[in-house]
Design a protein around this motif. Structure first.
Motif, PDB file in Angstrom:
ATOM      1  N   VAL A   1     -44.867  95.659  -0.449  1.00 45.25           N
ATOM      2  CA  VAL A   1     -44.050  96.856  -0.648  1.00 45.25           C
ATOM      3  C   VAL A   1     -42.587  96.537  -0.332  1.00 45.25           C
ATOM      4  O   VAL A   1     -41.683  96.980  -1.044  1.00 45.25           O
ATOM      5  CB  VAL A   1     -44.574  98.029   0.204  1.00 45.25           C
ATOM      6  N   LEU A   2     -42.347  95.758   0.709  1.00 42.78           N
ATOM      7  CA  LEU A   2     -40.975  95.347   1.034  1.00 42.78           C
ATOM      8  C   LEU A   2     -40.362  94.579  -0.132  1.00 42.78           C
ATOM      9  O   LEU A   2     -39.204  94.800  -0.493  1.00 42.78           O
ATOM     10  CB  LEU A   2     -40.962  94.479   2.296  1.00 42.78           C
ATOM     11  N   GLY A   3     -41.129  93.680  -0.729  1.00 42.38           N
ATOM     12  CA  GLY A   3     -40.633  92.964  -1.902  1.00 42.38           C
ATOM     13  C   GLY A   3     -40.392  93.884  -3.080  1.00 42.38           C
ATOM     14  O   GLY A   3     -39.473  93.688  -3.869  1.00 42.38           O
ATOM     15  N   LEU A   4     -41.211  94.920  -3.184  1.00 40.92           N
ATOM     16  CA  LEU A   4     -41.089  95.870  -4.283  1.00 40.92           C
ATOM     17  C   LEU A   4     -39.824  96.716  -4.174  1.00 40.92           C
ATOM     18  O   LEU A   4     -39.164  96.995  -5.163  1.00 40.92           O
ATOM     19  CB  LEU A   4     -42.324  96.774  -4.299  1.00 40.92           C
TER      20      LEU A   4
ATOM     21  N   LYS B   1     -42.236  94.224 -11.007  1.00 38.26           N
ATOM     22  CA  LYS B   1     -42.871  95.333 -10.303  1.00 38.26           C
ATOM     23  C   LYS B   1     -44.364  95.419 -10.589  1.00 38.26           C
ATOM     24  O   LYS B   1     -45.153  95.661  -9.691  1.00 38.26           O
ATOM     25  CB  LYS B   1     -42.189  96.655 -10.635  1.00 38.26           C
ATOM     26  N   GLU B   2     -44.764  95.199 -11.826  1.00 33.23           N
ATOM     27  CA  GLU B   2     -46.182  95.262 -12.163  1.00 33.23           C
ATOM     28  C   GLU B   2     -46.963  94.168 -11.456  1.00 33.23           C
ATOM     29  O   GLU B   2     -48.100  94.382 -11.024  1.00 33.23           O
ATOM     30  CB  GLU B   2     -46.393  95.149 -13.678  1.00 33.23           C
ATOM     31  N   ARG B   3     -46.371  93.003 -11.316  1.00 33.04           N
ATOM     32  CA  ARG B   3     -47.046  91.904 -10.619  1.00 33.04           C
ATOM     33  C   ARG B   3     -47.230  92.224  -9.138  1.00 33.04           C
ATOM     34  O   ARG B   3     -48.272  91.946  -8.556  1.00 33.04           O
ATOM     35  CB  ARG B   3     -46.258  90.606 -10.780  1.00 33.04           C
ATOM     36  N   ILE B   4     -46.202  92.786  -8.533  1.00 32.70           N
ATOM     37  CA  ILE B   4     -46.286  93.122  -7.116  1.00 32.70           C
ATOM     38  C   ILE B   4     -47.312  94.228  -6.896  1.00 32.70           C
ATOM     39  O   ILE B   4     -48.114  94.165  -5.961  1.00 32.70           O
ATOM     40  CB  ILE B   4     -44.900  93.512  -6.569  1.00 32.70           C
ATOM     41  N   VAL B   5     -47.321  95.228  -7.774  1.00 32.77           N
ATOM     42  CA  VAL B   5     -48.321  96.288  -7.676  1.00 32.77           C
ATOM     43  C   VAL B   5     -49.717  95.708  -7.879  1.00 32.77           C
ATOM     44  O   VAL B   5     -50.677  96.122  -7.220  1.00 32.77           O
ATOM     45  CB  VAL B   5     -48.015  97.424  -8.681  1.00 32.77           C
TER      46      VAL B   5
ATOM     47  N   TYR C   1     -51.487  87.220   2.718  1.00 30.76           N
ATOM     48  CA  TYR C   1     -50.336  87.481   3.587  1.00 30.76           C
ATOM     49  C   TYR C   1     -49.253  86.423   3.384  1.00 30.76           C
ATOM     50  O   TYR C   1     -48.071  86.741   3.280  1.00 30.76           O
ATOM     51  CB  TYR C   1     -50.755  87.542   5.060  1.00 30.76           C
ATOM     52  N   THR C   2     -49.660  85.178   3.306  1.00 30.07           N
ATOM     53  CA  THR C   2     -48.701  84.093   3.064  1.00 30.07           C
ATOM     54  C   THR C   2     -48.004  84.283   1.719  1.00 30.07           C
ATOM     55  O   THR C   2     -46.786  84.110   1.612  1.00 30.07           O
ATOM     56  CB  THR C   2     -49.421  82.731   3.113  1.00 30.07           C
ATOM     57  N   THR C   3     -48.767  84.664   0.697  1.00 24.68           N
ATOM     58  CA  THR C   3     -48.187  84.926  -0.619  1.00 24.68           C
ATOM     59  C   THR C   3     -47.223  86.097  -0.562  1.00 24.68           C
ATOM     60  O   THR C   3     -46.137  86.058  -1.156  1.00 24.68           O
ATOM     61  CB  THR C   3     -49.309  85.217  -1.637  1.00 24.68           C
ATOM     62  N   ALA C   4     -47.598  87.147   0.162  1.00 22.35           N
ATOM     63  CA  ALA C   4     -46.743  88.331   0.270  1.00 22.35           C
ATOM     64  C   ALA C   4     -45.416  87.992   0.936  1.00 22.35           C
ATOM     65  O   ALA C   4     -44.356  88.440   0.491  1.00 22.35           O
ATOM     66  CB  ALA C   4     -47.464  89.432   1.056  1.00 22.35           C
ATOM     67  N   VAL C   5     -45.469  87.204   1.995  1.00 24.62           N
ATOM     68  CA  VAL C   5     -44.236  86.812   2.673  1.00 24.62           C
ATOM     69  C   VAL C   5     -43.379  85.957   1.744  1.00 24.62           C
ATOM     70  O   VAL C   5     -42.159  86.141   1.669  1.00 24.62           O
ATOM     71  CB  VAL C   5     -44.540  86.074   3.996  1.00 24.62           C
ATOM     72  N   SER C   6     -44.004  85.055   1.008  1.00 23.41           N
ATOM     73  CA  SER C   6     -43.253  84.209   0.078  1.00 23.41           C
ATOM     74  C   SER C   6     -42.594  85.030  -1.017  1.00 23.41           C
ATOM     75  O   SER C   6     -41.422  84.825  -1.337  1.00 23.41           O
ATOM     76  CB  SER C   6     -44.181  83.166  -0.555  1.00 23.41           C
ATOM     77  N   ILE C   7     -43.340  85.977  -1.579  1.00 27.06           N
ATOM     78  CA  ILE C   7     -42.777  86.820  -2.642  1.00 27.06           C
ATOM     79  C   ILE C   7     -41.639  87.670  -2.099  1.00 27.06           C
ATOM     80  O   ILE C   7     -40.570  87.761  -2.707  1.00 27.06           O
ATOM     81  CB  ILE C   7     -43.883  87.693  -3.275  1.00 27.06           C
ATOM     82  N   SER C   8     -41.852  88.280  -0.959  1.00 28.57           N
ATOM     83  CA  SER C   8     -40.803  89.099  -0.351  1.00 28.57           C
ATOM     84  C   SER C   8     -39.577  88.255  -0.052  1.00 28.57           C
ATOM     85  O   SER C   8     -38.439  88.678  -0.285  1.00 28.57           O
ATOM     86  CB  SER C   8     -41.329  89.750   0.927  1.00 28.57           C
ATOM     87  N   ASN C   9     -39.791  87.041   0.449  1.00 27.44           N
ATOM     88  CA  ASN C   9     -38.690  86.138   0.755  1.00 27.44           C
ATOM     89  C   ASN C   9     -37.940  85.729  -0.507  1.00 27.44           C
ATOM     90  O   ASN C   9     -36.709  85.720  -0.530  1.00 27.44           O
ATOM     91  CB  ASN C   9     -39.224  84.902   1.481  1.00 27.44           C
ATOM     92  N   ILE C  10     -38.660  85.409  -1.562  1.00 29.37           N
ATOM     93  CA  ILE C  10     -38.013  85.011  -2.823  1.00 29.37           C
ATOM     94  C   ILE C  10     -37.175  86.155  -3.375  1.00 29.37           C
ATOM     95  O   ILE C  10     -36.040  85.956  -3.804  1.00 29.37           O
ATOM     96  CB  ILE C  10     -39.074  84.557  -3.847  1.00 29.37           C
ATOM     97  N   LEU C  11     -37.739  87.365  -3.342  1.00 29.28           N
ATOM     98  CA  LEU C  11     -37.021  88.506  -3.904  1.00 29.28           C
ATOM     99  C   LEU C  11     -35.800  88.868  -3.083  1.00 29.28           C
ATOM    100  O   LEU C  11     -34.752  89.180  -3.639  1.00 29.28           O
ATOM    101  CB  LEU C  11     -37.963  89.701  -4.038  1.00 29.28           C
ATOM    102  N   THR C  12     -35.922  88.837  -1.755  1.00 24.12           N
ATOM    103  CA  THR C  12     -34.749  89.152  -0.934  1.00 24.12           C
ATOM    104  C   THR C  12     -33.733  88.028  -0.982  1.00 24.12           C
ATOM    105  O   THR C  12     -32.537  88.279  -0.922  1.00 24.12           O
ATOM    106  CB  THR C  12     -35.150  89.457   0.521  1.00 24.12           C
ATOM    107  N   ARG C  13     -34.179  86.783  -1.094  1.00 19.41           N
ATOM    108  CA  ARG C  13     -33.240  85.664  -1.218  1.00 19.41           C
ATOM    109  C   ARG C  13     -32.543  85.724  -2.564  1.00 19.41           C
ATOM    110  O   ARG C  13     -31.354  85.421  -2.671  1.00 19.41           O
ATOM    111  CB  ARG C  13     -33.952  84.325  -1.067  1.00 19.41           C
ATOM    112  N   GLN C  14     -33.282  86.130  -3.611  1.00 25.25           N
ATOM    113  CA  GLN C  14     -32.680  86.259  -4.929  1.00 25.25           C
ATOM    114  C   GLN C  14     -31.580  87.314  -4.898  1.00 25.25           C
ATOM    115  O   GLN C  14     -30.516  87.127  -5.443  1.00 25.25           O
ATOM    116  CB  GLN C  14     -33.758  86.639  -5.944  1.00 25.25           C
ATOM    117  N   GLU C  15     -31.839  88.423  -4.198  1.00 27.69           N
ATOM    118  CA  GLU C  15     -30.830  89.465  -4.048  1.00 27.69           C
ATOM    119  C   GLU C  15     -29.642  88.927  -3.259  1.00 27.69           C
ATOM    120  O   GLU C  15     -28.494  89.160  -3.606  1.00 27.69           O
ATOM    121  CB  GLU C  15     -31.436  90.675  -3.340  1.00 27.69           C
ATOM    122  N   SER C  16     -29.921  88.165  -2.200  1.00 30.68           N
ATOM    123  CA  SER C  16     -28.862  87.579  -1.392  1.00 30.68           C
ATOM    124  C   SER C  16     -28.077  86.557  -2.199  1.00 30.68           C
ATOM    125  O   SER C  16     -26.860  86.487  -2.111  1.00 30.68           O
ATOM    126  CB  SER C  16     -29.466  86.924  -0.145  1.00 30.68           C
TER     127      SER C  16
END
Length: 181
Positions: free
Chosen positions: A68-71, A81-85, A131-146
């Motif tokens: 959800v944080l990545g979303l 968004k569809e992939r994260i959902v 959980y590891t995948t979720a953290v990686s996805i969230s990290n990629i998305l927030t890093r992409q924004e950064s």
């Protein structure tokens, strides 16, 4: 290797350590319970108790939170968004639902079927992976924004104060001398 690649690699390594520290923190109480059962001579009961399902449910809940944080981290993620959902639904369907059903069945039934000894560790492994995948996805998305902020591709959405880190610095007010006792 360039400086930005080195920073990116260092950031990924730090995120990996943080992710596994979270997992170890969640699993620590269950390690204590396992050691106590080992001390009491009830090691065979470990896989027939709901402990592993509880740990899997906790990690699945944390994974959903990270998904959800990545979303919500970046509004320009229409194609992702569809992939994260999908990953949220997968976590609910594959881990959280079965873990809760197993917990209730184990606690409420006097005789636990033997397949539980195999299903619970599998659920825990899947929960750790998600959980590891979720953290990686969230990290990629927030890093992409950064990264978009650092290169100026964000279109002026962020101020100049946060361009180097992607976040605003924390402003902590100082106490005046008259406030101290």
């Amino acid at each position: 290797m360039s400086d930005s690649q080195q920073r990116s690699e260092q950031h990924s390594l730090s995120m990996m350590y943080g992710t596994y520290a979270d997992i170890l923190f969640v699993l620590f109480p269950f390690l204590v319970i396992t050691m106590q059962r080992l001390w009491d001579g009830n090691l065979a009961d470990i896989l027939m108790r709901p402990d592993l399902s509880i740990a899997a449910a906790i990690l699945a809940g944390l994974a959903i939170g990270k998904f959800v944080l990545g979303l919500v981290s970046n509004r320009d993620l229409g194609r992702f968004k569809e992939r994260i959902v999908f990953f949220i639904a997968l976590t609910l369907f594959v881990v959280l639902g079965p873990a809760i059903i197993l917990m209730l069945s184990i606690v409420g039934d006097s005789e636990v079927p033997e397949f539980v000894a195999f299903v619970q560790p599998v659920l825990l492994i899947i929960a750790i992976s998600l959980y590891t995948t979720a953290v990686s996805i969230s990290n990629i998305l927030t890093r992409q924004e950064s990264g978009d902020t650092e290169t100026g591709r964000a279109g002026g959405l962020h101020g100049a104060a946060d361009r180097s880190t992607g976040h605003e610095p924390l402003a902590i007010p100082r106490r005046s001398g008259s406030d101290t006792p």
